[in-house]
Design an enzyme around this catalytic site. Structure first.
Site, PDB file in Angstrom:
ATOM      1  N   SER A 108      12.829   8.588  -2.875  1.00  0.00           N
ATOM      2  CA  SER A 108      12.991   9.267  -4.342  1.00  0.00           C
ATOM      3  C   SER A 108      13.634  10.763  -3.769  1.00  0.00           C
ATOM      4  O   SER A 108      13.582  11.342  -2.689  1.00  0.00           O
ATOM      5  CB  SER A 108      11.729   9.797  -4.734  1.00  0.00           C
ATOM      6  OG  SER A 108      11.769  10.598  -5.785  1.00  0.00           O
ATOM      7  N   SER A 109      14.393  10.963  -4.604  1.00  0.00           N
ATOM      8  CA  SER A 109      15.439  12.370  -4.678  1.00  0.00           C
ATOM      9  C   SER A 109      14.627  13.651  -4.492  1.00  0.00           C
ATOM     10  O   SER A 109      14.911  14.673  -4.053  1.00  0.00           O
ATOM     11  CB  SER A 109      16.479  12.373  -5.776  1.00  0.00           C
ATOM     12  OG  SER A 109      15.909  12.765  -7.011  1.00  0.00           O
ATOM     13  N   CYS A 110      13.133  13.439  -5.057  1.00  0.00           N
ATOM     14  CA  CYS A 110      12.162  14.744  -4.862  1.00  0.00           C
ATOM     15  C   CYS A 110      11.710  14.807  -3.772  1.00  0.00           C
ATOM     16  O   CYS A 110      11.172  15.859  -3.362  1.00  0.00           O
ATOM     17  CB  CYS A 110      11.033  14.602  -5.869  1.00  0.00           C
ATOM     18  SG  CYS A 110       9.712  13.371  -5.337  1.00  0.00           S
ATOM     19  N   TYR A 137       3.583  13.595  -3.732  1.00  0.00           N
ATOM     20  CA  TYR A 137       4.390  12.309  -3.672  1.00  0.00           C
ATOM     21  C   TYR A 137       5.419  12.471  -2.710  1.00  0.00           C
ATOM     22  O   TYR A 137       5.874  11.462  -2.143  1.00  0.00           O
ATOM     23  CB  TYR A 137       4.824  12.245  -5.084  1.00  0.00           C
ATOM     24  CG  TYR A 137       5.742  11.321  -5.320  1.00  0.00           C
ATOM     25  CD1 TYR A 137       5.201   9.960  -5.470  1.00  0.00           C
ATOM     26  CD2 TYR A 137       7.089  11.219  -5.707  1.00  0.00           C
ATOM     27  CE1 TYR A 137       6.070   8.692  -5.822  1.00  0.00           C
ATOM     28  CE2 TYR A 137       7.971  10.235  -6.024  1.00  0.00           C
ATOM     29  CZ  TYR A 137       7.566   9.036  -6.072  1.00  0.00           C
ATOM     30  OH  TYR A 137       8.403   8.022  -6.330  1.00  0.00           O
ATOM     31  N   LYS A 141       6.459   9.728   0.379  1.00  0.00           N
ATOM     32  CA  LYS A 141       7.908   9.088   0.236  1.00  0.00           C
ATOM     33  C   LYS A 141       8.589   9.391   1.698  1.00  0.00           C
ATOM     34  O   LYS A 141       9.296   8.613   2.116  1.00  0.00           O
ATOM     35  CB  LYS A 141       8.603   9.443  -0.823  1.00  0.00           C
ATOM     36  CG  LYS A 141       8.271   8.712  -2.203  1.00  0.00           C
ATOM     37  CD  LYS A 141       8.421   7.418  -2.061  1.00  0.00           C
ATOM     38  CE  LYS A 141       7.912   6.520  -3.311  1.00  0.00           C
ATOM     39  NZ  LYS A 141       8.149   5.111  -3.181  1.00  0.00           N
ATOM     40  N   HIS A 180       8.338  10.328 -17.307  1.00  0.00           N
ATOM     41  CA  HIS A 180       9.373  11.078 -17.079  1.00  0.00           C
ATOM     42  C   HIS A 180      10.144  11.839 -18.051  1.00  0.00           C
ATOM     43  O   HIS A 180       9.874  11.455 -19.129  1.00  0.00           O
ATOM     44  CB  HIS A 180      10.400  10.418 -15.737  1.00  0.00           C
ATOM     45  CG  HIS A 180      10.096   9.961 -14.588  1.00  0.00           C
ATOM     46  ND1 HIS A 180       9.282   8.996 -14.251  1.00  0.00           N
ATOM     47  CD2 HIS A 180       9.837  10.957 -13.388  1.00  0.00           C
ATOM     48  CE1 HIS A 180       8.971   8.988 -12.857  1.00  0.00           C
ATOM     49  NE2 HIS A 180       9.299  10.170 -12.424  1.00  0.00           N
TER      50      HIS A 180
END
Length: 315
Positions: A108-110, A137, A141, A180
Site C-alpha cells: 500500500s502507498s501508506c 497497518y 505492509k 476509505h
C-alpha cells in the site's frame, strides 16, 4: 503463466482480489484456487500450511488483508498490525516452502513516510516517519515487502510486491466506520440527497478535516490490469508503484462527487478532525517504463460505480 496454471488468489472476495479474478478469467485462466476466509483462516499457520500442501498452487496473488480508512486504522491499531502480519507471513512463507513459481504481494502507498517528497519514488521507503494514524497497518505492509525481498535474496524466490495508490471500484466498502474516503463520500452525499428528496428540507454533509490534503485514486480494474502485466513482465526486489500519476484535493473530490450525485445542499468541513498525510502522489515512471499506464479516468470511474452501486440497497 500458462492458461492451465494453478493460480491462488488470496482474498478473492475483496475489492482487489475479485478484480484480479475477473482479469484472470478474462485472459482465459481457468485453474483458479479460490478459498473463502470461512474455510481457510490465513492467520492460522498450520491451516495455511495444510492448504498449500494440498493445493500446491504454482502462482499466488496475495490480496488478502485487513483494511480500512483513517478511523478504522486509528481505532483497531493492534488488530490491523497482528492480522496483516499473520496473513502475509503465512502465505509468503508457505509459498517458499511449497516452491511457488511466482508471488505478487499487494502492499500500500501508506507505507511511505508521511512527509515524503512528491511524487513518491519507490526508493523513498523507510526514509522517514510514518503517518501516525495508520502506522500499524503500514508497518505490517512494510514487513511484507521486505519479506518478499529477503526471501528472494536468501532462497532465490521470485516474489514481487506492488504499492497501489488509493483504490475504488466494484466490491468497495461503503461502511462509514471503516471505509476509505471516496466510497464514504459517495454514501454521505447519496444519503443526504435522498433525505432532501424525501423531506424537502435542506441538508448538510459534514466532512473530516480541512479538505486540503491531496490524494491519487485508481480504479481497481486498472490495478488488476497492472498486477497481471507485472506478473508477466517484472522480476526484482524493488516494489513497484501502481497509480495514475495524478492527484486531487479532498475538497475537489468532494465537490466532484457532490456534482455527480446531484446533492444540492451544503458541505461543512470539521477542521478539528485529522487530515492525515498532506499529500500522497506516487511516481509511476517505473511502471510506465515497464509498459503499463492507467486507462480509467477518475470522473468516468466514479460515474460508473455510482450508477452500479446505488441505491444503497444494491451495495
Amino acid at each position: 503463466m500458462e492458461k492451465d496454471s494453478k493460480i491462488y488468489v488470496a482474498g478473492h472476495k475483496g475489492m482487489v482480489g475479485s478484480a484480479l479474478v475477473r482479469k484472470l478469467k478474462k485472459e482465459g485462466f481457468f485453474n483458479l484456487v479460490l478459498m473463502p476466509s470461512e474455510e481457510l483462516d490465513l492467520k492460522d499457520q498450520s491451516a495455511v500450511g495444510e492448504f498449500f500442501e494440498s493445493e500446491k498452487p504454482e502462482y499466488v496473488f496475495l490480496a488478502a488483508a485487513k483494511v480500512g480508512g483513517i478511523e478504522a486504522n486509528n481505532t483497531y491499531r493492534g488488530q490491523f498490525l497482528f492480522e496483516n502480519l499473520m496473513i502475509q507471513t503465512n502465505v509468503i512463507h508457505q509459498s517458499y516452502v511449497h516452491k511457488v513459481k511466482k508471488l505478487l504481494f499487494l502492499a500500500s502507498s501508506c507505507i511511505y513516510p508521511k512527509l515524503a517528497p512528491q511524487p513518491i519514488k519507490e526508493e523513498y521507503l523507510l526514509s522517514g516517519k510514518l503517518e501516525p494514524t495508520n502506522e500499524p497497518y503500514a508497518i505490517a505492509k512494510i514487513a511484507g515487502v521486505k519479506m518478499c525481498e529477503n526471501y528472494n535474496r536468501q532462497y532465490g524466490c521470485n516474489f514481487i510486491s506492488v504499492m497501489p495508490t488509493n483504490l475504488y471500484g466494484p466490491n468497495d466498502n461503503y461502511d462509514l466506520k471503516t471505509s476509505h474516503v471516496l466510497p464514504a463520500l459517495l454514501r454521505k452525499f447519496h444519503e443526504a440527497k435522498k433525505k432532501m428528496e424525501k423531506t424537502g428540507q435542506k441538508e448538510t454533509v459534514k466532512l473530516w478535516g480541512t479538505g486540503k490534503p491531496k490524494r491519487e485514486f485508481l480504479h481497481v480494474d486498472d490495478l488488476a490490469e497492472a498486477c497481471y502485466h507485472l506478473m508477466l513482465k517484472y522480476e526484482g526486489n524493488l516494489s513497484v508503484n501502481i497509480g495514475t500519476g495524478k492527484d486531487i484535493s479532498i475538497k475537489e473530490l468532494a465537490n466532484l462527487i457532490q456534482r455527480l450525485v446531484g446533492f444540492q445542499g451544503e458541505i461543512i468541513w470539521d477542521a478539528s478532525m485529522p487530515d492525515g498525510t498532506p499529500r500522497k502522489l506516487l511516481d509511476v515512471s517505473l511502471l510506465h517504463r515497464l509498459g503499463w499506464s492507467h486507462k480509467i479516468e477518475l470522473e468516468e470511474g466514479i460515474k460508473k460505480i455510482y450508477k452500479e452501486n446505488f441505491p444503497l440497497e444494491n451495495v
